[in-house]
Motif scaffolding. Structure first.
Motif, short mmCIF file in Angstrom:
data_model
loop_
_atom_site.label_atom_id
_atom_site.label_comp_id
_atom_site.label_asym_id
_atom_site.label_seq_id
_atom_site.Cartn_x
_atom_site.Cartn_y
_atom_site.Cartn_z
N LEU A 188 0.73 -1.04 0.13
CA LEU A 188 -0.11 -0.17 -0.06
C LEU A 188 0.70 1.25 0.17
CD1 LEU A 188 -2.84 -1.05 2.55
CD2 LEU A 188 -2.91 -1.14 0.08
N THR A 189 1.98 1.32 -0.21
CA THR A 189 2.88 2.34 -0.11
C THR A 189 2.78 3.14 -1.43
OG1 THR A 189 4.49 1.40 1.37
CG2 THR A 189 5.13 3.38 -0.07
N THR A 190 2.60 2.37 -2.43
CA THR A 190 2.27 3.19 -3.66
C THR A 190 1.02 2.79 -4.32
OG1 THR A 190 3.59 1.34 -4.89
CG2 THR A 190 4.70 3.55 -4.28
N ALA A 191 0.07 1.75 -3.90
CA ALA A 191 -0.99 1.48 -4.14
C ALA A 191 -1.85 1.74 -3.12
CB ALA A 191 -1.05 -0.23 -4.70
N ALA A 192 -3.23 1.47 -3.35
CA ALA A 192 -4.44 1.79 -2.17
C ALA A 192 -5.71 0.70 -2.39
CB ALA A 192 -4.85 3.20 -2.66
N ASN A 193 -6.06 0.31 -1.18
CA ASN A 193 -7.14 -0.66 -1.33
C ASN A 193 -7.98 -0.23 -0.10
OD1 ASN A 193 -8.87 -2.77 -1.96
ND2 ASN A 193 -7.84 -4.03 -0.52
N GLY A 194 -8.82 0.79 -0.18
CA GLY A 194 -9.56 1.29 1.02
C GLY A 194 -11.00 0.95 0.77
N THR A 195 -11.98 1.61 1.80
CA THR A 195 -13.26 1.47 1.66
C THR A 195 -13.83 2.82 1.48
OG1 THR A 195 -13.48 1.61 4.20
CG2 THR A 195 -13.28 -0.57 3.37
#
Length: 514
Positions: A188-195
């Motif tokens: 997740l440092t350069t990507a994202a997977n949130g809500t």
């Protein structure tokens, strides 16, 4: 006892967003981006720098926080009045003794990768933030939490060592975002997977970052198809981009830049901020380990002059606490007015009759007033016999040095919060995870912060944090300068965006292009 809790802290009337009518003039310069205005329902936000990380538990840079707030969800949230409202938790109960907090999660919440949120993800997230090896910047927010358990997939139970009246507001910080238990920091440092309401789209480092509407967001998909954060390092070029229609929204901290941005198609909204400008002093490094040196610095600085010089007076001189319900009195400090004679007496007491040198670092690029603040402080201290050696750093290098406490003094802009525990609980208690950065702790502050967390009565808490403020000022722990205004510039067709006193861009989820 059932308590679907709302924070007792209400933003003062002074922190309500009010429109500012400015005399407009045309700005010049290259807009730093393409001539495409984003098209369709893509809203373009002009920013001066690229987020330095996308990992929410370690984000401190304002631009990173702005993006991450729209990508990730938290158990609680703050509304436009900075009151605590439900987030990923739709309700919660607090036991009579205040030692057990039971959260009921919303149904149907999904991460951007399509996986379902459950209590296991919350347990994993909070335990990870609490773990020392994570080095999470908001770990101190969970300092009273002894355990996190999930009796079933929709319920999370926090067991506390003592009542903590600040924790619900603290849980609203994106630094305590709930992550999938399947993801790692490396992921997740350069990507994202949130809500959150938006998911990560295209990114070109140091040029632009785009987030796109998340169709399965639990609060309903945003009407905007996308938001592009377009990096334009020079604010005058952002002004040109606004006036040419290539940028729809930008937030300035320099009132003169904001004034130049206003035109027939651009509106400016002025919003007082909880964030505060300060000269941070590392009291564990010589010569600042001597309280008399710190007091000499405090007595040498006219805060109003710094405000007038750096921000044309657009702000308020402040003490340590900017939370509206706990606002510090800026006159309740040694030398509320500049007093060079007193400053020289303090220096003589410390053994520096002939003056001293002080290394001060300052960032360039994150906010517009930084270097002007530093240079004015340098000039004022010189009159007292304190020679300031300024080190101007780009924001990435500055943040690295700041987090490592690798500085003697630093000109800083720090985020304020509606609860003073959220502002300073990670800094000044000896157990705070940023106490190294704060450069100071004491038994008195440890006891006061413990009392503040455990006390629910608003008047009693006010008295406690008055003592905290006095302890910080009497020891010149830092030199608190001023809180400033933000100036939100929007094109006429931008509707629904509400600037907030904590600087959050969370209302992008409700924004439309008319």
């Amino acid at each position: 006892m059932r308590n679907v809790h709302r924070s007792p802290v209400r933003a003062a009337a002074a922190f309500a967003a009010t429109a500012l009518v400015l005399a407009g003039c045309s700005g010049g310069g290259d807009d730093g981006g393409s001539d495409d205005d984003g098209g369709g329902d893509t809203l373009v936000v002009g920013v001066t720098s690229d987020p330095d990380t996308l990992f929410p538990w370690k984000a401190t840079q304002f631009q990173a926080i702005d993006v991450l707030t729209n990508l990730y969800g938290t158990l609680t949230e703050l509304d436009a009045d900075l009151e605590v409202v439900p987030g990923l938790a739709e309700e919660w109960e607090v036991s009579e003794d205040g030692l057990t907090m039971t959260f009921t999660l919303r149904e149907g919440v999904t991460f951007h990768d399509g996986s379902d949120l459950d209590a296991g993800d919350v347990v994993h997230s909070l335990e990870s933030v609490m773990a020392e090896e994570t080095a999470a910047v908001a770990a101190a927010t969970l300092g009273s939490v002894e355990s996190v358990e999930a009796p079933n997939p929709s319920t999370v139970v926090l067991s506390l060592s003592a009542p903590d009246s600040s924790i619900l507001a603290g849980l609203a910080s994106v630094n305590l975002a709930i992550l999938s238990s399947e993801d790692t920091e490396q992921d997740l440092t350069t990507a994202a997977n949130g809500t959150g309401p938006f998911e990560l789209g295209d990114r070109t480092p140091n040029q632009s970052l785009t987030v796109t509407s998340f169709a399965d967001y639990w609060g309903g998909a945003p009407e905007l198809e996308a938001v592009e954060f377009r990096v334009i390092p020079d604010e005058t070029s952002i002004v040109s981009a606004l006036q040419s229609g290539n940028v729809h929204l930008a937030v300035f901290d320099d009132p003169l830049v904001a004034q130049s941005a206003e035109s027939g198609g651009v509106e400016i909204t002025e919003t007082p901020q909880l964030a505060y400008h300060a000269l941070q002093l590392n009291g564990r490094q010589a010569p600042l380990d001597d309280v008399n040196v710190r007091l000499a610095i405090q007595c040498s600085i006219d805060r109003q002059e710094v405000l007038d010089t750096a921000a044309q007076g657009a702000g308020e001189v402040i003490g340590p606490i900017t939370s509206p319900a706990y606002l510090s009195d800026p006159d309740a400090r040694p030398c509320p007015e500049r007093d060079y004679d007193q400053a020289r007496e303090y220096l003589a007491e410390a053994g520096y009759e002939d003056g001293l040198e002080l290394d001060v670092m300052v960032s360039q690029g994150e906010y517009a007033t930084s270097v002007n603040e530093a240079q004015n402080i340098q000039a004022q201290l010189a009159e007292a016999g304190i020679t300031v050696n300024l080190e101007v750093l780009e924001i990435g290098a500055y943040v690295d040095r700041w987090v490592a406490a690798d500085f003697t003094a630093a000109v800083a802009l720090n985020g304020g919060r509606p609860d003073p525990e959220g502002m300073y609980g990670r800094y000044f208690p000896s157990t705070g995870n940023l106490n190294q950065v704060a450069g100071y702790s004491s038994d008195t502050l440890d006891e006061l912060f413990a009392q503040g967390r455990q006390t629910a009565d608003p008047e009693e808490r006010r008295a406690i944090y008055d003592e905290v403020s006095q302890e910080l000022e009497d020891n010149a722990v830092w030199i608190w300068l001023f809180s400033s205004y933000s100036f939100t510039a929007t094109q006429a067709d931008v509707e629904g965006f509400v600037p907030m006193a904590n600087g959050s861009l969370q209302s992008l989820r409700e924004t439309t292009l008319g």
